[in-house]
Design an enzyme around this catalytic site. Structure first.
Site, mmCIF file in Angstrom:
data_model
loop_
_atom_site.group_PDB
_atom_site.id
_atom_site.type_symbol
_atom_site.label_atom_id
_atom_site.label_comp_id
_atom_site.label_asym_id
_atom_site.label_seq_id
_atom_site.Cartn_x
_atom_site.Cartn_y
_atom_site.Cartn_z
ATOM 1 N N ARG A 114 1.421 3.494 -2.108
ATOM 2 C CA ARG A 114 0.908 4.725 -2.732
ATOM 3 C C ARG A 114 -0.232 5.338 -1.931
ATOM 4 O O ARG A 114 -0.745 6.395 -2.267
ATOM 5 C CB ARG A 114 0.466 4.436 -4.164
ATOM 6 C CG ARG A 114 1.662 4.056 -5.046
ATOM 7 C CD ARG A 114 1.569 4.674 -6.389
ATOM 8 N NE ARG A 114 0.549 4.011 -7.180
ATOM 9 C CZ ARG A 114 0.568 3.953 -8.502
ATOM 10 N NH1 ARG A 114 1.575 4.501 -9.186
ATOM 11 N NH2 ARG A 114 -0.382 3.354 -9.160
ATOM 12 N N GLY A 115 -0.636 4.670 -0.860
ATOM 13 C CA GLY A 115 -1.688 5.206 0.007
ATOM 14 C C GLY A 115 -1.106 6.239 0.968
ATOM 15 O O GLY A 115 0.116 6.454 1.011
ATOM 16 N N TYR A 158 -16.079 -3.489 8.026
ATOM 17 C CA TYR A 158 -14.666 -3.063 7.993
ATOM 18 C C TYR A 158 -13.995 -3.377 9.330
ATOM 19 O O TYR A 158 -12.887 -3.916 9.386
ATOM 20 C CB TYR A 158 -14.650 -1.562 7.708
ATOM 21 C CG TYR A 158 -13.304 -0.885 7.710
ATOM 22 C CD1 TYR A 158 -12.422 -1.053 6.647
ATOM 23 C CD2 TYR A 158 -12.928 -0.045 8.759
ATOM 24 C CE1 TYR A 158 -11.190 -0.400 6.640
ATOM 25 C CE2 TYR A 158 -11.713 0.606 8.761
ATOM 26 C CZ TYR A 158 -10.849 0.428 7.701
ATOM 27 O OH TYR A 158 -9.636 1.077 7.701
ATOM 28 N N HIS A 198 -12.770 11.127 4.571
ATOM 29 C CA HIS A 198 -12.922 11.315 6.014
ATOM 30 C C HIS A 198 -13.153 12.798 6.323
ATOM 31 O O HIS A 198 -13.074 13.645 5.445
ATOM 32 C CB HIS A 198 -11.669 10.806 6.733
ATOM 33 C CG HIS A 198 -11.507 9.315 6.681
ATOM 34 N ND1 HIS A 198 -10.398 8.698 6.143
ATOM 35 C CD2 HIS A 198 -12.317 8.317 7.086
ATOM 36 C CE1 HIS A 198 -10.536 7.382 6.240
ATOM 37 N NE2 HIS A 198 -11.685 7.129 6.806
ATOM 38 N N SER A 206 -7.431 -0.027 12.907
ATOM 39 C CA SER A 206 -8.164 1.234 12.982
ATOM 40 C C SER A 206 -8.886 1.316 14.323
ATOM 41 O O SER A 206 -9.211 0.292 14.929
ATOM 42 C CB SER A 206 -9.172 1.270 11.838
ATOM 43 O OG SER A 206 -10.201 2.171 12.132
ATOM 44 N N SER A 207 -9.189 2.545 14.757
ATOM 45 C CA SER A 207 -9.879 2.715 16.044
ATOM 46 C C SER A 207 -11.319 2.206 15.980
ATOM 47 O O SER A 207 -11.955 2.051 17.029
ATOM 48 C CB SER A 207 -9.865 4.185 16.455
ATOM 49 O OG SER A 207 -10.516 4.959 15.489
ATOM 50 N N CYS A 208 -11.845 1.935 14.782
ATOM 51 C CA CYS A 208 -13.237 1.469 14.700
ATOM 52 C C CYS A 208 -13.392 0.025 15.156
ATOM 53 O O CYS A 208 -14.503 -0.494 15.184
ATOM 54 C CB CYS A 208 -13.812 1.677 13.310
ATOM 55 S SG CYS A 208 -13.041 0.624 12.114
ATOM 56 N N GLY A 212 0.823 -1.219 0.000
ATOM 57 C CA GLY A 212 0.000 0.000 0.000
ATOM 58 C C GLY A 212 0.848 1.256 0.000
ATOM 59 O O GLY A 212 0.460 2.275 0.574
ATOM 60 N N LYS A 259 -10.802 -5.799 10.361
ATOM 61 C CA LYS A 259 -9.620 -5.308 11.092
ATOM 62 C C LYS A 259 -9.376 -6.136 12.355
ATOM 63 O O LYS A 259 -8.229 -6.414 12.705
ATOM 64 C CB LYS A 259 -9.794 -3.829 11.456
ATOM 65 C CG LYS A 259 -9.736 -2.908 10.236
ATOM 66 C CD LYS A 259 -8.353 -2.936 9.651
ATOM 67 C CE LYS A 259 -8.199 -2.019 8.459
ATOM 68 N NZ LYS A 259 -6.910 -2.195 7.801
HETATM 69 N N1 LIG Z 1 -6.832 7.182 6.826
HETATM 70 C C1 LIG Z 1 -7.131 7.071 8.100
HETATM 71 O O1 LIG Z 1 -7.649 8.001 8.745
HETATM 72 C C2 LIG Z 1 -6.836 5.808 8.839
HETATM 73 C C3 LIG Z 1 -7.177 5.761 10.183
HETATM 74 C C4 LIG Z 1 -6.938 4.613 10.888
HETATM 75 C C5 LIG Z 1 -6.360 3.531 10.247
HETATM 76 N N2 LIG Z 1 -6.021 3.570 8.954
HETATM 77 C C6 LIG Z 1 -5.441 2.354 8.349
HETATM 78 O O2 LIG Z 1 -4.212 2.595 7.714
HETATM 79 C C7 LIG Z 1 -4.097 1.745 6.571
HETATM 80 C C8 LIG Z 1 -3.779 2.565 5.347
HETATM 81 O O3 LIG Z 1 -4.794 3.541 5.163
HETATM 82 P P1 LIG Z 1 -4.639 4.763 4.156
HETATM 83 O O4 LIG Z 1 -5.395 5.886 4.723
HETATM 84 O O5 LIG Z 1 -3.213 4.915 3.787
HETATM 85 O O6 LIG Z 1 -5.464 4.216 2.914
HETATM 86 P P2 LIG Z 1 -5.294 4.613 1.367
HETATM 87 O O7 LIG Z 1 -4.696 5.950 1.232
HETATM 88 O O8 LIG Z 1 -6.612 4.324 0.731
HETATM 89 O O9 LIG Z 1 -4.230 3.546 0.869
HETATM 90 C C9 LIG Z 1 -4.506 2.184 0.790
HETATM 91 C C10 LIG Z 1 -3.580 1.574 -0.237
HETATM 92 O O10 LIG Z 1 -3.889 0.180 -0.358
HETATM 93 C C11 LIG Z 1 -3.924 -0.143 -1.735
HETATM 94 N N3 LIG Z 1 -4.811 -1.266 -1.990
HETATM 95 C C12 LIG Z 1 -6.140 -1.338 -1.697
HETATM 96 N N4 LIG Z 1 -6.631 -2.528 -2.114
HETATM 97 C C13 LIG Z 1 -5.583 -3.197 -2.689
HETATM 98 C C14 LIG Z 1 -5.459 -4.462 -3.306
HETATM 99 N N5 LIG Z 1 -6.501 -5.299 -3.441
HETATM 100 N N6 LIG Z 1 -4.240 -4.810 -3.789
HETATM 101 C C15 LIG Z 1 -3.186 -3.986 -3.689
HETATM 102 N N7 LIG Z 1 -3.227 -2.776 -3.104
HETATM 103 C C16 LIG Z 1 -4.429 -2.390 -2.612
HETATM 104 C C17 LIG Z 1 -4.443 1.107 -2.401
HETATM 105 O O11 LIG Z 1 -4.124 1.111 -3.759
HETATM 106 P P3 LIG Z 1 -5.236 1.713 -4.807
HETATM 107 O O12 LIG Z 1 -5.541 3.079 -4.299
HETATM 108 O O13 LIG Z 1 -4.518 1.675 -6.104
HETATM 109 O O14 LIG Z 1 -6.399 0.790 -4.700
HETATM 110 C C18 LIG Z 1 -3.713 2.196 -1.626
HETATM 111 O O15 LIG Z 1 -2.441 2.429 -2.152
HETATM 112 C C19 LIG Z 1 -5.399 0.980 6.471
HETATM 113 O O16 LIG Z 1 -5.244 -0.305 7.032
HETATM 114 C C20 LIG Z 1 -6.361 1.768 7.301
HETATM 115 O O17 LIG Z 1 -7.320 0.955 7.907
HETATM 116 C C21 LIG Z 1 -6.238 4.692 8.225
#
Ligand SMILES: NC(=O)c1ccc[n+]([C@@H]2O[C@H](COP(=O)([O-])OP(=O)(O)OC[C@H]3O[C@@H](n4cnc5c(N)ncnc54)[C@H](OP(=O)(O)O)[C@@H]3O)[C@@H](O)[C@H]2O)c1
Length: 324
Positions: free
Chosen positions: A13-14, A139, A186, A110-112, A11, A143
């Site tokens: 690029r996320g 979701y 969000h 995640s906190s959820c 991930g 988790k």
């Molecule tokens: N954002 C928040 O506020 C937050 C809060 C608490 C926890 N988290 C946790 O932190 C983690 C990362 O979150 P984030 O905010 O960085 O999310 P994000 O920006 O949406 O990034 C998720 C990444 O996962 C990749 N991905 C999704 N499905 C995939 C698949 N089937 N195969 C390969 N790659 C895949 C996506 O690629 P594509 O975009 O190309 O699909 C993207 O690069 C998650 O586990 C999330 O639960 C986030």
């Protein structure tokens, strides 16, 4: 010469994955020892493809920051995708990592995962003590399964294979690389976008849903990346002393929460929106307070560094770069 572990950031690029890569590089980890694949190159829901990737690359460590992520609207609209894809990604990556000799893995939750009515601040031991918030239950269940996958592999293979898989539970995150989709984002990115658009349109006022009194906790994503690397690198004896085999996850929060009204005011200032801000009390407020107890990670030597105003300034600069 220092031997650097080969690290796979799933991930990358996320928002979180890219911050973890930034943190590793900034702290001297060589780029050639970081392995990444885009979603298009490797679909992590595809078990055969994930196995082939691990057989070919044989990483030493894995940060599992790939997930299907979204706000309330997305969770409510696509519950099947949220539970199926997240369960598949985790199960495929964790099992393939184990079968290919990965001893260190960090799972991002995640906190959820905590019950809707958990005591505030939410402690790690609130897990599985009550019903979840229905809107993101699928979701959250995925988790929770991710945490339990890590713990079960540790319990079954820890002694025989030196498996040491850890989990961190971030509060709400924001920062560079956030998702600014008008419907699927969000609260912070949604507000940044709304105020930015209101500024461009010279809109006289912006109406915010609810009373503005609910309190929420927000963490800048680079702080989260630092926490992730910190937890990954803790000596095993230290990690084991602060956790237990079936309660091993670690909360990562800012430590301070703010009301939606305060957060809204700071965002309006950072964006430079000078119109009026109103609160529509006829719309639902949601939970009065969501706040993590971060004493476990604080006692392990990590603390948030970026305050909300600093973080929002950095986030808005990044938004402008990508949305001009
Ligand atoms: N954002 C928040 O506020 C937050 C809060 C608490 C926890 N988290 C946790 O932190 C983690 C990362 O979150 P984030 O905010 O960085 O999310 P994000 O920006 O949406 O990034 C998720 C990444 O996962 C990749 N991905 C999704 N499905 C995939 C698949 N089937 N195969 C390969 N790659 C895949 C996506 O690629 P594509 O975009 O190309 O699909 C993207 O690069 C998650 O586990 C999330 O639960 C986030």
């Amino acid at each position: 010469m220092t031997q650097h572990p080969k690290i796979y950031v799933a991930g990358h690029r996320g928002m979180v994955g890219s911050a973890i890569v930034r943190h590793l590089l900034a702290n001297g980890h060589p780029a050639e020892s970081i392995v990444t694949r885009t979603h298009a190159e490797l679909d992590l829901t595809n078990q055969a493809a994930v196995c082939a990737f691990f057989v070919a690359e044989k990483p030493d460590q894995v940060y599992l920051a790939a997930a299907k992520v979204g706000g309330i609207h997305a969770n409510n609209t696509y519950p099947a995708e949220f539970i199926y894809q997240n369960l598949m990604i985790q199960a495929n990556v964790i099992d393939a990592a184990f079968r290919n000799g990965v001893q260190k893995l960090l799972f991002l939750g995640s906190s959820c995962i905590y019950p809707k009515l958990a005591d505030q601040p939410m402690r790690e031991d609130a897990l599985l003590t009550g019903a979840l918030e229905p809107t993101n239950e699928p979701y959250a269940i995925a988790k929770i399964a991710g945490i339990k996958l890590c713990e079960s592999y540790n319990r079954q293979y820890g002694a025989s294979h030196d498996v040491d898989y850890r989990s961190v539970m971030p509060t709400n995150l924001y920062g560079p690389g956030d998702n600014y989709h008008p419907e699927n984002s969000h609260v912070i990115p949604a507000l940044i976008r709304r105020f930015h658009e209101a500024k461009l349109a010279n809109a006289p006022s912006v109406a915010i849903w609810g009373t503005g009194t609910p309190k929420r906790e927000f963490l800048y994503v680079d702080d989260m990346a630092a926490a992730s690397v910190h937890v990954m690198n803790l000596p095993k004896a230290t990690y084991d002393r602060h956790t237990s085999p079936m309660l091993s996850h670690i909360n990562v929060g800012h430590g301070q929460d703010v009301s939606i009204a305060e957060a809204t005011q700071i965002i309006a200032q950072v964006v430079g929106y000078t119109g009026a801000v109103t609160f529509d009390a006829t719309k639902p407020d949601g939970t009065p307070r969501k706040w993590m107890d971060s004493s476990r990670i604080n006692s392990l030597g990590w603390q948030a560094k970026v305050n909300l105003r600093q973080g929002l300034n950095l986030a808005y600069q990044d938004f402008l770069k990508n949305h001009q």
